[in-house]
Design a protein around this motif. Structure first.
Motif, PDB file in Angstrom:
ATOM      1  N   THR A 171       0.961 -15.808  14.922  1.00  0.00           N
ATOM      2  CA  THR A 171       2.217 -15.283  15.482  1.00  0.00           C
ATOM      3  C   THR A 171       2.401 -13.821  15.111  1.00  0.00           C
ATOM      4  O   THR A 171       2.776 -13.001  15.955  1.00  0.00           O
ATOM      5  N   PHE A 172       2.135 -13.495  13.857  1.00  0.00           N
ATOM      6  CA  PHE A 172       2.263 -12.098  13.431  1.00  0.00           C
ATOM      7  C   PHE A 172       1.353 -11.202  14.280  1.00  0.00           C
ATOM      8  O   PHE A 172       1.774 -10.156  14.755  1.00  0.00           O
ATOM      9  N   GLU A 173       0.104 -11.635  14.455  1.00  0.00           N
ATOM     10  CA  GLU A 173      -0.842 -10.801  15.204  1.00  0.00           C
ATOM     11  C   GLU A 173      -0.419 -10.655  16.656  1.00  0.00           C
ATOM     12  O   GLU A 173      -0.516  -9.574  17.235  1.00  0.00           O
ATOM     13  N   LYS A 174       0.087 -11.755  17.218  1.00  0.00           N
ATOM     14  CA  LYS A 174       0.546 -11.705  18.615  1.00  0.00           C
ATOM     15  C   LYS A 174       1.696 -10.712  18.767  1.00  0.00           C
ATOM     16  O   LYS A 174       1.793 -10.006  19.762  1.00  0.00           O
ATOM     17  N   LEU A 175       2.567 -10.652  17.776  1.00  0.00           N
ATOM     18  CA  LEU A 175       3.730  -9.770  17.842  1.00  0.00           C
ATOM     19  C   LEU A 175       3.429  -8.365  17.310  1.00  0.00           C
ATOM     20  O   LEU A 175       4.296  -7.501  17.300  1.00  0.00           O
ATOM     21  N   GLY A 176       2.195  -8.159  16.833  1.00  0.00           N
ATOM     22  CA  GLY A 176       1.837  -6.852  16.282  1.00  0.00           C
ATOM     23  C   GLY A 176       2.515  -6.569  14.954  1.00  0.00           C
ATOM     24  O   GLY A 176       2.777  -5.422  14.599  1.00  0.00           O
ATOM     25  N   LEU A 177       2.817  -7.631  14.213  1.00  0.00           N
ATOM     26  CA  LEU A 177       3.468  -7.457  12.914  1.00  0.00           C
ATOM     27  C   LEU A 177       2.443  -7.520  11.798  1.00  0.00           C
ATOM     28  O   LEU A 177       1.355  -8.076  11.961  1.00  0.00           O
ATOM     29  N   GLU A 178       2.828  -6.981  10.651  1.00  0.00           N
ATOM     30  CA  GLU A 178       1.910  -6.972   9.520  1.00  0.00           C
ATOM     31  C   GLU A 178       2.552  -7.663   8.317  1.00  0.00           C
ATOM     32  O   GLU A 178       3.736  -7.476   8.039  1.00  0.00           O
ATOM     33  N   TYR A 179       1.753  -8.492   7.647  1.00  0.00           N
ATOM     34  CA  TYR A 179       2.161  -8.973   6.334  1.00  0.00           C
ATOM     35  C   TYR A 179       1.245  -8.304   5.327  1.00  0.00           C
ATOM     36  O   TYR A 179       0.025  -8.350   5.494  1.00  0.00           O
ATOM     37  N   PHE A 180       1.779  -7.672   4.328  1.00  0.00           N
ATOM     38  CA  PHE A 180       0.867  -7.227   3.288  1.00  0.00           C
ATOM     39  C   PHE A 180       1.425  -7.388   1.896  1.00  0.00           C
ATOM     40  O   PHE A 180       2.625  -7.322   1.654  1.00  0.00           O
ATOM     41  N   TYR A 181       0.495  -7.665   0.989  1.00  0.00           N
ATOM     42  CA  TYR A 181       0.809  -7.857  -0.408  1.00  0.00           C
ATOM     43  C   TYR A 181       0.309  -6.643  -1.170  1.00  0.00           C
ATOM     44  O   TYR A 181      -0.778  -6.135  -0.911  1.00  0.00           O
ATOM     45  N   THR A 182       1.104  -6.187  -2.115  1.00  0.00           N
ATOM     46  CA  THR A 182       0.627  -5.103  -2.975  1.00  0.00           C
ATOM     47  C   THR A 182       1.275  -5.254  -4.356  1.00  0.00           C
ATOM     48  O   THR A 182       2.194  -6.042  -4.533  1.00  0.00           O
ATOM     49  N   LEU A 183       0.777  -4.493  -5.300  1.00  0.00           N
ATOM     50  CA  LEU A 183       1.359  -4.505  -6.646  1.00  0.00           C
ATOM     51  C   LEU A 183       2.762  -3.898  -6.596  1.00  0.00           C
ATOM     52  O   LEU A 183       3.003  -2.955  -5.859  1.00  0.00           O
ATOM     53  N   ILE A 184       3.664  -4.417  -7.415  1.00  0.00           N
ATOM     54  CA  ILE A 184       5.050  -3.944  -7.386  1.00  0.00           C
ATOM     55  C   ILE A 184       5.152  -2.421  -7.617  1.00  0.00           C
ATOM     56  O   ILE A 184       5.961  -1.741  -6.982  1.00  0.00           O
ATOM     57  N   ASP A 185       4.311  -1.872  -8.460  1.00  0.00           N
ATOM     58  CA  ASP A 185       4.347  -0.412  -8.716  1.00  0.00           C
ATOM     59  C   ASP A 185       4.031   0.359  -7.438  1.00  0.00           C
ATOM     60  O   ASP A 185       4.675   1.338  -7.092  1.00  0.00           O
ATOM     61  N   ASP A 186       3.000  -0.139  -6.753  1.00  0.00           N
ATOM     62  CA  ASP A 186       2.581   0.505  -5.519  1.00  0.00           C
ATOM     63  C   ASP A 186       3.672   0.351  -4.464  1.00  0.00           C
ATOM     64  O   ASP A 186       3.957   1.283  -3.707  1.00  0.00           O
ATOM     65  N   ALA A 187       4.299  -0.834  -4.433  1.00  0.00           N
ATOM     66  CA  ALA A 187       5.360  -1.082  -3.443  1.00  0.00           C
ATOM     67  C   ALA A 187       6.501  -0.087  -3.617  1.00  0.00           C
ATOM     68  O   ALA A 187       6.983   0.495  -2.645  1.00  0.00           O
ATOM     69  N   VAL A 188       6.921   0.122  -4.858  1.00  0.00           N
ATOM     70  CA  VAL A 188       8.030   1.036  -5.119  1.00  0.00           C
ATOM     71  C   VAL A 188       7.694   2.444  -4.600  1.00  0.00           C
ATOM     72  O   VAL A 188       8.505   3.084  -3.919  1.00  0.00           O
ATOM     73  N   ALA A 189       6.483   2.891  -4.859  1.00  0.00           N
ATOM     74  CA  ALA A 189       6.072   4.214  -4.391  1.00  0.00           C
ATOM     75  C   ALA A 189       6.074   4.278  -2.864  1.00  0.00           C
ATOM     76  O   ALA A 189       6.545   5.242  -2.260  1.00  0.00           O
ATOM     77  N   ARG A 190       5.558   3.203  -2.235  1.00  0.00           N
ATOM     78  CA  ARG A 190       5.505   3.194  -0.770  1.00  0.00           C
ATOM     79  C   ARG A 190       6.895   3.133  -0.143  1.00  0.00           C
ATOM     80  O   ARG A 190       7.132   3.721   0.915  1.00  0.00           O
TER      81      ARG A 190
END
Ligand code: NAP
Ligand code: MG
Length: 402
Positions: free
Chosen positions: A236-255
């Motif tokens: 479903t995500f791919e059909k809708l062009g959506l992305e799920y991604f996991y990252t480290l919390i430190d990296d998430a805050v920066a992003r």
């Protein structure tokens, strides 16, 4: 003009103090003149919760399960002062907690953006929605002060009596220790609520923990999300062009800081607690935050993120003028009406919800707003309105657009 018809009723949860006052105004001025409103009404005002021994809260949550969509007014969570004020039989639990436990839901919070109320982070041009896991971790932790030398272990005793031990620390002197837990089932529900909401709102989903340090605890969160994504949502995500991604919390805050917004950020309980306050402040105003509880089975309860605005209510009772911002409560109604329209295939109702939201935003952008916003908007043509006047101004804008 004929009123827009509804098929299934909304579950309407009325509430307390100033938000109860604006609740009625919103219905009278902004909804009922245009929509043949169908609701099943539950009075979650503190007096009625007390009269029913809080049964009304449980009933309203059960009704939400049955119909699928609820709209909730802010309610008082009793404390010692409220016990006297309302002459309560018991210090009733927070209605939100009771409802969340019955629906097994996750709360998603997002800011309403208007021109003039600029976020502190200039590149946040779209809202960032925070999803906070609402069970376990440090909120259900047990703690000990360690007075002196000795060994601390985690001990798991299985039902057959077998023990598994893990050394926490061999204390040489005094210290502190904490034990916490979570449940596979709860993490799975959290993950499904997040994936459902991402599909629903067509936004990417980010999830972050500290799995490099917490190789079993946090890593399990990461694995559960990944497994549910791969098995149930990837297509479903791919059909809708959506992305799920996991990252480290430190990296998430920066992003997050570098991003333009427009996605959902799923957080563990503590991270969500801290980060949602950070985001609310950074976006400019508590009175402009919406909140929706989404169950893993796809049941929705919409509300404003703020409380009952007690101080304004006492002024209102004294007959003094108030300037309470009704936008987040209006958005709770529009969120619920739009969702009802989507479930019942009523495009007119969905369109009405869109127009009412646009009317709120353009009213503010035209310079008409309540005091809380007038204080932070940078513009020369700001006109601070009282509670009623603002709702009246939104009605004028809305009528012009219909
Ligand atoms: P609050 O109602 O959110 O209000 C805190 C302050 O924020 C207000 O005094 C007001 O500031 C400002 N504010 C919040 N919403 C506003 C709005 N719509 N328009 C204008 N200003 C707004 O929090 P509280 O006073 O701490 O809590 C009051 C009651 O609400 C408590 O009994 C609590 O249990 C309950 N509560 C319920 C919920 C819920 O049902 N979801 C959530 C939180 C709290 P100024 O006074 O400076 O104008
Ligand atoms: Mg907090």
């Amino acid at each position: 003009m004929a009123k827009i018809q509804m098929k299934t009723p909304l579950v309407e949860m009325d509430g307390d103090e100033m938000t109860r006052v604006i609740w009625q105004m919103i219905k009278d001025e902004l909804i009922c003149p245009f929509v043949d409103l169908k609701t099943e009404y539950y009075d979650l005002g503190l007096k009625h919760r007390n009269d029913t021994n809080d049964q009304v809260t449980i009933d309203s949550a059960e009704a939400t399960k049955k119909y699928g969509v609820a709209v909730k007014c802010a309610t008082i969570t009793p404390n010692a002062a409220r016990m006297d004020e309302y002459d309560l039989k018991e210090m009733w639990k927070s209605p939100n907690g009771t409802i969340r436990a019955i629906l097994d839901g996750t709360v998603f919070r997002a800011p309403i953006l208007v021109k003039g109320v600029e976020p502190y982070v200039k590149n946040w041009v779209k809202p960032i929605t925070i999803a906070r896991h609402a069970y376990g971790d440090v909120y259900k932790g047990s703690e000990m002060k360690i007075p002196g030398p000795g060994k601390v272990e985690l001990v798991y005793t299985a039902e057959d009596g077998t023990e598994t031990r893990e050394l926490v620390h061999n204390f040489k002197g005094s210290g502190i220790v904490q034990g916490m837990h979570n449940l596979t089932e709860s993490i799975e529900s959290f993950a499904r609520s997040c994936f459902n909401f991402a599909v629903d709102t067509k936004q990417d989903l980010w999830f972050a923990t500290k799995d490099t340090i917490s190789k079993k605890y946090d890593h399990t969160f990461k694995d559960i999300f990944q497994e549910i994504y791969d098995n149930e949502y990837k297509e479903t995500f791919e059909k809708l062009g959506l992305e799920y991604f996991y990252t480290l919390i430190d990296d998430a805050v920066a992003r997050v800081i570098r991003s333009n917004g427009g996605y959902i950020w799923a957080c563990k309980n503590y991270d969500g607690d801290v980060m949602s306050d950070m985001l609310a402040t950074a976006y400019g105003s508590l009175s402009m935050m919406t909140s929706v509880l989404v169950s893993p089975k796809g049941v929705y309860e919409y509300e404003a993120a703020h409380g009952t605005v007690q101080r304004h209510y006492y002024k209102h009772l004294k007959g003094e003028e108030t300037s309470t911002n009704s936008i987040a409560t209006i958005f709770a109604w529009t969120g619920a009406l739009r969702k009802r329209g989507e479930m019942d295939n009523l495009p007119e109702l969905m369109e009405f919800a869109d127009k009412l939201e646009k009317a709120c935003i353009s009213t503010v952008e035209s310079g008409k707003m309540t005091k809380d916003l007038a204080l932070i908007v940078k513009s020369d043509s700001v006109q601070a309105l009282n509670t009623q006047e603002f709702i009246g101004a939104v009605r004028e804008t809305l009528e012009a657009s219909l």
